[in-house]
Design a protein around this motif. Structure first.
Motif, PDB file in Angstrom:
ATOM      1  N   THR A 192       0.825  -1.216   0.000  1.00  0.00           N
ATOM      2  CA  THR A 192       0.000   0.000   0.000  1.00  0.00           C
ATOM      3  C   THR A 192       0.856   1.260   0.000  1.00  0.00           C
ATOM      4  O   THR A 192       0.383   2.331  -0.351  1.00  0.00           O
ATOM      5  CB  THR A 192      -0.919   0.037   1.237  1.00  0.00           C
ATOM      6  N   SER A 206       6.567   6.018  -6.717  1.00  0.00           N
ATOM      7  CA  SER A 206       5.293   5.520  -7.231  1.00  0.00           C
ATOM      8  C   SER A 206       5.515   4.403  -8.244  1.00  0.00           C
ATOM      9  O   SER A 206       4.748   3.432  -8.304  1.00  0.00           O
ATOM     10  CB  SER A 206       4.495   6.659  -7.866  1.00  0.00           C
ATOM     11  N   SER A 207       6.585   4.515  -9.037  1.00  0.00           N
ATOM     12  CA  SER A 207       6.896   3.460 -10.002  1.00  0.00           C
ATOM     13  C   SER A 207       7.293   2.180  -9.277  1.00  0.00           C
ATOM     14  O   SER A 207       6.898   1.074  -9.681  1.00  0.00           O
ATOM     15  CB  SER A 207       8.038   3.908 -10.921  1.00  0.00           C
ATOM     16  N   GLN A 210       4.109   0.562  -7.848  1.00  0.00           N
ATOM     17  CA  GLN A 210       3.335  -0.123  -8.876  1.00  0.00           C
ATOM     18  C   GLN A 210       3.981  -1.442  -9.277  1.00  0.00           C
ATOM     19  O   GLN A 210       3.299  -2.449  -9.487  1.00  0.00           O
ATOM     20  CB  GLN A 210       3.179   0.784 -10.107  1.00  0.00           C
ATOM     21  N   TYR A 211       5.306  -1.439  -9.330  1.00  0.00           N
ATOM     22  CA  TYR A 211       6.016  -2.667  -9.681  1.00  0.00           C
ATOM     23  C   TYR A 211       5.842  -3.723  -8.590  1.00  0.00           C
ATOM     24  O   TYR A 211       5.588  -4.897  -8.876  1.00  0.00           O
ATOM     25  CB  TYR A 211       7.500  -2.362  -9.884  1.00  0.00           C
ATOM     26  N   LYS A 213       3.421  -4.064  -6.542  1.00  0.00           N
ATOM     27  CA  LYS A 213       2.041  -4.556  -6.513  1.00  0.00           C
ATOM     28  C   LYS A 213       1.814  -5.682  -7.516  1.00  0.00           C
ATOM     29  O   LYS A 213       0.886  -6.485  -7.362  1.00  0.00           O
ATOM     30  CB  LYS A 213       1.065  -3.414  -6.790  1.00  0.00           C
ATOM     31  N   THR A 214       2.649  -5.735  -8.539  1.00  0.00           N
ATOM     32  CA  THR A 214       2.478  -6.792  -9.538  1.00  0.00           C
ATOM     33  C   THR A 214       2.960  -8.144  -9.021  1.00  0.00           C
ATOM     34  O   THR A 214       2.612  -9.184  -9.588  1.00  0.00           O
ATOM     35  CB  THR A 214       3.252  -6.448 -10.825  1.00  0.00           C
TER      36      THR A 214
END
Length: 263
Positions: A192, A206-207, A210-211, A213-214
């Protein structure tokens, strides 16, 4: 004696003497029933106490070596004597607030149904709750891929970790929300928030998030549980983690109980 005199000599059907004798018989019957009921209650209380004490003794002797603390046992249901005669106990509660297993302190309570009294039998369904504080969770090394201490927040885990991106070893602190997989064997940590702690990194946070989270970290818990046990829920509050467990039934055999599940 005349017929009139003989009739006067016969007591009336509901004379005072007969009523007194009836009352005495009823009183004696009531006293006997009360005494029998009291004896039955006393026998039931003694049997329940003895059964609970014996169960606690058996559990204590079967705990892993080095375990400290006590496990309390409460047998529920109408009559423990009748339950014992049937060969099983309908509903039993187990609880401990001072148990230390492999140097890990924990609190737990469990409800076990259909407990066989014959050694080697298998219980009915079991529901249990295990509570572990933050220090104990760190000492247990449950979160194997965390390189630093785990911090428990409001519904989240936070821990330090690292990742290699294009040859650059990136250190970061990850905050994640735990959830249980559908088969109850693993915990998924869905990121989170992330904070990069490497001073030489130009990668955008942020990048990175996002990575991450994958491919959220997944932790196998089945390897720490008996084969028939699964995790049904996990709750996190500041400093404390609560695990909810379920089993369709556990064999009351030390060898069988030592067998762990797989993911």
């Amino acid at each position: 004696m005349s017929d009139e005199a003989r009739l006067e000599a016969v007591p009336a059907a509901d004379s005072p003497g007969r009523r007194r004798r009836r009352r005495r018989r009823v009183t004696i019957l009531v006293i006997v029933l009360v005494v029998l009921a009291a004896l039955c209650v006393a026998a039931e209380l003694v049997a329940r106490h003895v059964a609970e004490a014996e169960a606690e003794k058996q559990i204590d002797s079967s705990l892993p070596a080095g375990t400290t603390g006590t496990v309390g046992v409460k047998i529920h249901g109408f009559s423990v004597i009748l339950q014992a005669l049937s060969g099983h106990l309908d509903d039993v509660s187990l609880a401990s607030h001072d148990l230390v297993v492999q140097k890990i302190p924990l609190t737990f309570d469990a409800t076990v149904t259909d407990v066989p009294l014959k050694q080697g039998g298998t219980t009915g369904p079991i529901d249990a709750t295990v509570v572990i504080d933050q220090k104990a969770l760190n000492d247990s090394k449950l979160l194997q891929n965390a390189s630093g201490n785990i911090a428990l927040g409001s519904g989240t885990f936070s821990y330090d970790s690292s990742i290699n991106i294009l040859g650059l070893q990136l250190q970061y602190k990850l905050t994640a929300k735990p959830s249980v997989t559908s088969n109850g064997k693993s915990v998924v940590l869905t990121p989170t928030n992330a904070a990069i702690s490497s001073s030489n990194s130009s990668i955008d946070v942020s990048s990175l998030l996002q990575y991450l989270k994958t491919q959220p970290p997944t932790i196998c818990v089945a390897s720490s549980l008996p084969t028939s046990a699964t995790l049904t829920g996990i709750g996190v509050t500041p400093g404390v983690a609560t695990f909810h467990l379920h089993s369709t039934g556990l064999p009351l055999d030390s060898a069988a109980l030592s067998e762990k599940g797989t993911c």
